[in-house]
Design a protein around this motif. Sequence first.
Motif, mmCIF file in Angstrom:
data_model
loop_
_atom_site.group_PDB
_atom_site.id
_atom_site.type_symbol
_atom_site.label_atom_id
_atom_site.label_comp_id
_atom_site.label_asym_id
_atom_site.label_seq_id
_atom_site.Cartn_x
_atom_site.Cartn_y
_atom_site.Cartn_z
ATOM 1 N N LEU D 51 0.815 -1.209 0.000
ATOM 2 C CA LEU D 51 0.000 0.000 0.000
ATOM 3 C C LEU D 51 0.846 1.256 0.000
ATOM 4 O O LEU D 51 0.389 2.317 -0.388
ATOM 5 C CB LEU D 51 -0.915 0.022 1.225
ATOM 6 C CG LEU D 51 -2.177 -0.797 1.085
ATOM 7 C CD1 LEU D 51 -2.873 -0.894 2.404
ATOM 8 C CD2 LEU D 51 -3.089 -0.167 0.066
ATOM 9 N N GLY D 52 2.078 1.173 0.475
ATOM 10 C CA GLY D 52 2.894 2.373 0.578
ATOM 11 C C GLY D 52 2.461 3.209 1.760
ATOM 12 O O GLY D 52 1.651 2.775 2.576
ATOM 13 N N PRO D 53 2.998 4.427 1.890
ATOM 14 C CA PRO D 53 2.642 5.249 3.048
ATOM 15 C C PRO D 53 1.137 5.455 3.134
ATOM 16 O O PRO D 53 0.509 5.824 2.155
ATOM 17 C CB PRO D 53 3.378 6.565 2.790
ATOM 18 C CG PRO D 53 3.813 6.516 1.384
ATOM 19 C CD PRO D 53 3.955 5.100 1.014
ATOM 20 N N MET D 54 0.580 5.157 4.310
ATOM 21 C CA MET D 54 -0.871 5.236 4.472
ATOM 22 C C MET D 54 -1.274 6.091 5.654
ATOM 23 O O MET D 54 -2.419 6.494 5.767
ATOM 24 C CB MET D 54 -1.454 3.831 4.695
ATOM 25 C CG MET D 54 -1.555 2.992 3.476
ATOM 26 S SD MET D 54 -2.687 3.687 2.306
ATOM 27 C CE MET D 54 -4.238 3.287 3.072
ATOM 28 N N ARG D 55 -0.355 6.327 6.572
ATOM 29 C CA ARG D 55 -0.762 6.895 7.843
ATOM 30 C C ARG D 55 -0.355 8.353 7.999
ATOM 31 O O ARG D 55 -0.444 8.912 9.072
ATOM 32 C CB ARG D 55 -0.177 6.045 8.976
ATOM 33 C CG ARG D 55 -0.749 4.642 8.976
ATOM 34 C CD ARG D 55 -0.005 3.746 9.897
ATOM 35 N NE ARG D 55 -0.178 4.126 11.275
ATOM 36 C CZ ARG D 55 -1.233 3.819 11.996
ATOM 37 N NH1 ARG D 55 -2.193 3.116 11.467
ATOM 38 N NH2 ARG D 55 -1.318 4.194 13.228
ATOM 39 N N THR D 56 0.127 8.958 6.930
ATOM 40 C CA THR D 56 0.476 10.373 6.962
ATOM 41 C C THR D 56 -0.520 11.117 6.105
ATOM 42 O O THR D 56 -0.367 11.205 4.896
ATOM 43 C CB THR D 56 1.897 10.583 6.422
ATOM 44 O OG1 THR D 56 2.711 9.540 6.898
ATOM 45 C CG2 THR D 56 2.449 11.910 6.846
ATOM 46 N N ILE D 62 0.698 13.337 2.267
ATOM 47 C CA ILE D 62 1.648 14.356 2.702
ATOM 48 C C ILE D 62 2.919 13.730 3.267
ATOM 49 O O ILE D 62 3.665 14.353 3.998
ATOM 50 C CB ILE D 62 1.028 15.364 3.685
ATOM 51 C CG1 ILE D 62 0.207 14.642 4.740
ATOM 52 C CG2 ILE D 62 0.199 16.383 2.966
ATOM 53 C CD1 ILE D 62 -0.334 15.577 5.782
ATOM 54 N N GLN D 63 3.164 12.488 2.901
ATOM 55 C CA GLN D 63 4.405 11.823 3.324
ATOM 56 C C GLN D 63 5.654 12.618 2.933
ATOM 57 O O GLN D 63 6.547 12.807 3.756
ATOM 58 C CB GLN D 63 4.437 10.417 2.728
ATOM 59 C CG GLN D 63 5.649 9.598 3.077
ATOM 60 C CD GLN D 63 5.673 9.229 4.532
ATOM 61 O OE1 GLN D 63 4.649 8.965 5.122
ATOM 62 N NE2 GLN D 63 6.851 9.248 5.120
#
Lengths: 158, 180, 184, 350
Positions: D51-56, D62-63
């Motif tokens: 999924l790649g960055p998911m929590r920013t 906005i990673q």
Amino acid sequence: MKPNEIFKELKVHFGEEITELVENPSSDTYISVKPEKIDEICRFLRDNDAFKFDFLTLLSGLDLKEKLGIVYHLYSMELKHRLVLKTEVPKDSPNLPSLVRVWRTADWHEREAFDMFGINFQGHHNLIRILCPYDWEGYPLRKDYKEPEEYHGNRVPY
Amino acid sequence: MGLLNRLNDPIGLDGIIFGTVEDLLNWGRSKSDWYLQFGLACCAIEFMAVNASHFDMMRYGCIPRSSPRQADFVIISGTVTLKMADRLKRVYEQMAEPKYVIAMGSCANSGGPYWEHGYHVLKGVDRILPVDVYVPGCPPRPEALQEGLILLQKKIRMEEIFRKRKRLAEEDLANQMNYK
Amino acid sequence: MKDYFKNVWLGVWTALIGMRITIDHLFRKNVTVQYPNVHPKDKAGWMDMPSNARNRLYVDMDECNGCNSCARACPVNCISIETVRSVPGDAPPPLASGGKRNLWVSQFEIDFTKCCFCSLCTEACPTGAIVMTTEFEYSSYNRYDLVYNFVKLQNSMSDEKIAEVKEKWAEHQKEKKKEAVEPK
Amino acid sequence: MEEANFVFNMIGENWIAFAIISLLPMIFLLAYALIAILGELKISAFIQERLGPMRTGPWGIIQPVAEVVKLLQKEDITPDSANKPLFNLAPFIMFAASYAGFAVIPFSSYFVPSGINLGLFFLLAVGSLGIIGLLMGGWASNNKYSLLGGLRAVAQIVSYEIPAAMVILTIAVMAGSLDLQEIIRQQSGWFWNWFVFGGSGGWIKIIFLPFSFIMCIIYIIASLAETNRTPFDIPEGESELVAGYHTEYSGMKFAMFFFAEYANMFIVSAIITIIFFGGWNSPFGDFMGGPIWGVFWFVSKAFVFVFLQIWLRWTLPRLRVDQLMYVSWKVLLPFSFVCFLALSLLVMLK
């Protein structure tokens, strides 16, 4: 080829060097030899057409309280038979010839036996510690080994 | 979000401004954790599983870096032998501040199965490095490591940058006064 | 010369094959489990916790009779149990499953930083007091938070009770000594 | 050529116009870098079914901002035994070299920061300037991995410059000009007028097509090597050289290297777009033509090639050093020579 046949053959060639054949019902039958000419015996076992032991499966050290034991597990890829050789050296002068020139694979095995038991394989080209750090003191797998209090500023006991 | 929360902060007016900046800085650091590729033993296998598709460490913003200069935290995944302890310490010293450490698994926490008879094992990596999060397990489940990661991010979010500096300065001043 | 062109063609062609495979994967459904949102303990999660999962141990102090089997079975000696014998007539309450008990368990500590989660203690336990749970989220900021004293955690014995029991046993020992001396 | 730069037309030739013209690519570059970093993370994740960055932020969009905020606060280490002036200068030289390339990139028929008539030559010259920064960084770090990485990078870029130069030479022969705007103007009309399909003019260009197509592939491969992207990323191969020439860089200086790499990616994609894919021309004749749509077409074409680079990165493994040299000297160079000769001959006969 059975170990007792090999034993007879070796007895003919080396005589006094081969001490006894120990038959063990629960584990491998092994041939006990004297350490002085172990390299010649092994070379003979490798080169003789009847044996053709071309592979040193395992070399391990043993601590037998007064003596140090070395066990060689040999295997023949061609003839599909195996053999166990055992030899003993005194603890205060654990010297015996190296097998590096017979089987190249003995290199690291002998370094490990040197590292853990302090067995001195004469004729080995690079007999230095392989697992422990180079400045480690003592031989960890000997039964009288005491773990160090400190190593490079780190306390060792829990 | 940060500003509104800070308005009720008892710290005072400068708490609003510095607190908000601090929140932003902490947010950036917590959301972009680059980790050092450093696997030691069987825990490293589980660590690889966390990186792989099923668990995907990049969801937390964790990108692998092979140079310690660019890494933010290191996961000590496995048995730290005394031989490795020197190297590990050196690698940690090469890392740029701010840096964090996660001790993963029993061996890194306290020597694990080797704590009693392991002549060659460092009994807990906290003897050489300041550990931030301890993840128990032998080895931990991938989810357990992820939980440790979330705890680390929480810890970074809670950090004080300016207020701590201010507090230390005040303490310093007080100490000087006492000395006089 | 023929080989050279063949090699060049193969180089380009295999790269194209690889690119087709990766672009194929680009549009596939991803397999990632979003852990804090999708929990492995949920049935709705991607999988249940396997029955032999090695997670945190739990000791039911109402079931424990303090026999020390688990501590002896432990290969890494991470369990430490302290028991006090009860005096006659003041036996601890029986086990929840009904068995008799004559040891007060005053301390039952498992150090989870040392534990290797081999589950041998659960097999050694005669009463089934110590079990593997499905709990794995107990990371901590402090190493000493991972040393669990189950007597304290479950409040099975208060500190006063432990002191009282110890005192009683000491008195009992004294009386026994006296009895042993008096008949002569 | 009067309409070449609308900013000058609007404001007049004074220093404000110069400032605006030099800042516009910078703003574009910053925005692009954020998008490209996120794109790299997300595309890599999707190719691996992650999924790649998911929590920013929502879906992790906005990673890159978090990363910039993080890198700003990181400690900036200068090793004790490093050559400090060179060490500190290297990332800026590398970034300046890639930023200088933006001077001649024509974003639209109405906007080109500097409309010199030697654009192609300038790009070639400035593009190879970056390796100075790279070698400086590698040497000044006083680290064997950095030095080896820098040396490898120089060997690689110098080798791949030759096929790339051959391709650019061919385009100069085909277009008869070194002016980028002129080259783009010659490819106007429908997409079959692009140089990748043999350029404009009648059915005769069918003969041109195979050669120019091979030329395009050669340039794409060479450009990958020039930007140190996989499969030619041996200067920073993690398995052999910890992180190559930027092993010792941390914090913002590392970010500059990072930024320069992404800027380089855009530059080479822009060159491919200009010399082979019609630059700001619409692929469908007059449909959606004009200077404003030109920006759209140019940027989206360039982004396709940025995507291609990312796509290739997550497809192909890293090459060995000798294989890398083999590809450059024994494959790309002979092919580019043959194609160059064939195309120049055809241009002469036509």
